[in-house]
Design a protein around this motif. Structure first.
Motif, PDB file in Angstrom:
ATOM      1  N   PHE A 154       0.850  -1.181   0.000  1.00 20.64           N
ATOM      2  CA  PHE A 154       0.000   0.000   0.000  1.00 20.64           C
ATOM      3  C   PHE A 154       0.885   1.230   0.000  1.00 20.64           C
ATOM      4  N   VAL A 155       0.759   2.076  -1.023  1.00 19.40           N
ATOM      5  CA  VAL A 155       1.562   3.292  -1.106  1.00 19.40           C
ATOM      6  C   VAL A 155       0.693   4.457  -1.572  1.00 19.40           C
ATOM      7  N   ASP A 156       1.056   5.649  -1.138  1.00 22.63           N
ATOM      8  CA  ASP A 156       0.497   6.884  -1.672  1.00 22.63           C
ATOM      9  C   ASP A 156       1.589   7.546  -2.491  1.00 22.63           C
ATOM     10  N   VAL A 157       1.255   8.009  -3.692  1.00 24.70           N
ATOM     11  CA  VAL A 157       2.204   8.705  -4.551  1.00 24.70           C
ATOM     12  C   VAL A 157       2.115  10.191  -4.238  1.00 24.70           C
ATOM     13  N   VAL A 158       3.281  10.798  -3.959  1.00 25.08           N
ATOM     14  CA  VAL A 158       3.344  12.211  -3.556  1.00 25.08           C
ATOM     15  C   VAL A 158       4.249  12.945  -4.533  1.00 25.08           C
ATOM     16  N   GLN A 159       3.678  13.919  -5.252  1.00 22.19           N
ATOM     17  CA  GLN A 159       4.465  14.712  -6.193  1.00 22.19           C
ATOM     18  C   GLN A 159       4.808  16.040  -5.541  1.00 22.19           C
ATOM     19  N   MET A 160       6.069  16.482  -5.721  1.00 21.53           N
ATOM     20  CA  MET A 160       6.531  17.745  -5.143  1.00 21.53           C
ATOM     21  C   MET A 160       7.711  18.258  -5.954  1.00 21.53           C
ATOM     22  N   PRO A 161       8.041  19.539  -5.812  1.00 18.78           N
ATOM     23  CA  PRO A 161       9.238  20.045  -6.503  1.00 18.78           C
ATOM     24  C   PRO A 161      10.486  19.290  -6.028  1.00 18.78           C
ATOM     25  N   ILE A 162      11.383  18.984  -6.955  1.00 16.55           N
ATOM     26  CA  ILE A 162      12.603  18.256  -6.603  1.00 16.55           C
ATOM     27  C   ILE A 162      13.407  19.030  -5.563  1.00 16.55           C
ATOM     28  N   GLU A 163      13.391  20.367  -5.640  1.00 20.42           N
ATOM     29  CA  GLU A 163      14.134  21.177  -4.666  1.00 20.42           C
ATOM     30  C   GLU A 163      13.601  20.952  -3.255  1.00 20.42           C
ATOM     31  N   LYS A 164      12.292  20.795  -3.125  1.00 22.27           N
ATOM     32  CA  LYS A 164      11.702  20.540  -1.802  1.00 22.27           C
ATOM     33  C   LYS A 164      12.135  19.172  -1.285  1.00 22.27           C
ATOM     34  N   ALA A 165      12.104  18.159  -2.149  1.00 19.97           N
ATOM     35  CA  ALA A 165      12.511  16.813  -1.733  1.00 19.97           C
ATOM     36  C   ALA A 165      13.976  16.814  -1.289  1.00 19.97           C
ATOM     37  N   ILE A 166      14.828  17.508  -2.038  1.00 19.02           N
ATOM     38  CA  ILE A 166      16.251  17.585  -1.685  1.00 19.02           C
ATOM     39  C   ILE A 166      16.422  18.325  -0.361  1.00 19.02           C
ATOM     40  N   ARG A 167      15.673  19.380  -0.168  1.00 12.99           N
ATOM     41  CA  ARG A 167      15.729  20.137   1.099  1.00 12.99           C
ATOM     42  C   ARG A 167      15.300  19.257   2.273  1.00 12.99           C
ATOM     43  N   LEU A 168      14.224  18.477   2.093  1.00  6.87           N
ATOM     44  CA  LEU A 168      13.780  17.557   3.152  1.00  6.87           C
ATOM     45  C   LEU A 168      14.871  16.546   3.491  1.00  6.87           C
ATOM     46  N   LYS A 170      18.196  16.982   3.019  1.00  6.55           N
ATOM     47  CA  LYS A 170      19.355  17.653   3.611  1.00  6.55           C
ATOM     48  C   LYS A 170      19.114  18.114   5.042  1.00  6.55           C
ATOM     49  N   ASN A 171      17.863  18.453   5.371  1.00  5.22           N
ATOM     50  CA  ASN A 171      17.625  18.958   6.730  1.00  5.22           C
ATOM     51  C   ASN A 171      17.146  17.880   7.710  1.00  5.22           C
ATOM     52  N   GLY A 172      17.186  16.630   7.282  1.00  7.79           N
ATOM     53  CA  GLY A 172      16.899  15.530   8.197  1.00  7.79           C
ATOM     54  C   GLY A 172      15.438  15.182   8.363  1.00  7.79           C
ATOM     55  N   GLU A 173      14.554  15.726   7.543  1.00  9.64           N
ATOM     56  CA  GLU A 173      13.128  15.406   7.671  1.00  9.64           C
ATOM     57  C   GLU A 173      12.772  14.069   7.042  1.00  9.64           C
ATOM     58  N   LEU A 174      13.594  13.571   6.127  1.00  8.22           N
ATOM     59  CA  LEU A 174      13.384  12.248   5.554  1.00  8.22           C
ATOM     60  C   LEU A 174      14.258  11.274   6.338  1.00  8.22           C
ATOM     61  N   ARG A 175      13.684  10.182   6.772  1.00 10.59           N
ATOM     62  CA  ARG A 175      14.388   9.273   7.680  1.00 10.59           C
ATOM     63  C   ARG A 175      14.872   7.985   7.019  1.00 10.59           C
ATOM     64  N   ASP A 176      14.533   7.783   5.759  1.00 11.19           N
ATOM     65  CA  ASP A 176      14.956   6.582   5.037  1.00 11.19           C
ATOM     66  C   ASP A 176      16.287   6.859   4.342  1.00 11.19           C
ATOM     67  N   VAL A 180      17.432   9.514   1.252  1.00  4.42           N
ATOM     68  CA  VAL A 180      18.364  10.624   1.463  1.00  4.42           C
ATOM     69  C   VAL A 180      19.533  10.502   0.496  1.00  4.42           C
ATOM     70  N   THR A 181      20.104   9.314   0.401  1.00  2.00           N
ATOM     71  CA  THR A 181      21.243   9.088  -0.488  1.00  2.00           C
ATOM     72  C   THR A 181      20.860   9.348  -1.942  1.00  2.00           C
ATOM     73  N   ALA A 182      19.720   8.828  -2.365  1.00  3.50           N
ATOM     74  CA  ALA A 182      19.266   9.012  -3.751  1.00  3.50           C
ATOM     75  C   ALA A 182      19.096  10.491  -4.078  1.00  3.50           C
ATOM     76  N   LEU A 183      18.497  11.236  -3.176  1.00  2.00           N
ATOM     77  CA  LEU A 183      18.252  12.659  -3.434  1.00  2.00           C
ATOM     78  C   LEU A 183      19.546  13.470  -3.424  1.00  2.00           C
ATOM     79  N   VAL A 184      20.490  13.110  -2.574  1.00  2.73           N
ATOM     80  CA  VAL A 184      21.787  13.802  -2.577  1.00  2.73           C
ATOM     81  C   VAL A 184      22.531  13.511  -3.881  1.00  2.73           C
ATOM     82  N   TYR A 185      22.525  12.243  -4.322  1.00  2.08           N
ATOM     83  CA  TYR A 185      23.139  11.909  -5.613  1.00  2.08           C
ATOM     84  C   TYR A 185      22.449  12.675  -6.756  1.00  2.08           C
TER      85      TYR A 185
END
Length: 193
Positions: A154-168, A170-176, A180-185
């Motif tokens: 069961f998943v929900d698909v969430v679309q957002m600006p890539i800059e927001k995802a990268i910011r999340l 970098k600032n530790g709001e994403l815990r997986d 985090v590694t994928a977005l930094v790359y």
């Protein structure tokens, strides 16, 4: 006290290789196998290593022409919480190409296909206890496909600006960690363009 008088490799560094003496399979699972190995350490002594044999995985950062990306929300039972993650999935066969896994998982989890899968890097997320390797991809040229979740997924698909995802990330709001590694790359690759 362990000896520091160890064999040197050809480049002058110490050879820290551990040699397997014996191996006991503790768990023969659907996804994972767990082993307890006896090893010979570089100083000639022996020690025990418990580790998880994992088939590997691919993780994808999809990027739309408008600069947005897709993450998925999913409950993860071991951590007993819901995470926001990049789409990802395991390699099903030893000879399966990680790019093919990325294409399959992107469509199955999100309902989107990509024309291009640009390999970003491959990393070991849990080197202390697993041989898992995750292959990271940037996916572009996105078109609608068909979401096809597995039974019990069961998943929900969430679309957002890539800059927001990268910011999340970098600032530790994403815990997986894979997310985090994928977005930094991805951020590093996108900043090159």
């Amino acid at each position: 006290m362990p000896s520091t008088d160890l064999h040197l490799d050809s480049d002058g560094t110490r050879d820290l290789t551990e040699e397997q003496i014996s191996s006991d399979e503790l768990v023969d699972g659907v996804l994972l196998n767990v082993y307890r190995d006896k090893v010979r350490t570089p100083d000639g002594e022996s020690s025990v290593r418990e580790w998880i044999d994992h088939p590997g995985a691919s993780a994808i950062v999809p990027v739309f022409e408008d600069g947005s990306t897709i993450l998925i929300r999913q409950f993860r039972y071991p951590a007993r919480r819901t995470f926001l993650e990049v789409p990802a999935g395991k390699i099903d066969r030893p000879d399966e190409d990680p790019a093919d896994v990325a294409a399959r998982e992107l469509e199955e989890e999100t309902g989107w296909k990509a024309d291009t899968f640009d390999h970003l890097a491959s990393s070991y997320p849990c080197i202390g206890y697993s041989n898992e390797v995750i292959h990271f991809f940037l996916a572009t040229g996105l078109t609608r496909g068909e979401q096809d979740l597995s039974d019990g997924e069961f998943v929900d698909v969430v679309q957002m600006p890539i800059e927001k995802a990268i910011r999340l990330a970098k600032n530790g709001e994403l815990r997986d960690m894979k997310t985090v590694t994928a977005l930094v790359y991805a951020a590093a690759r996108l900043s090159e363009d």
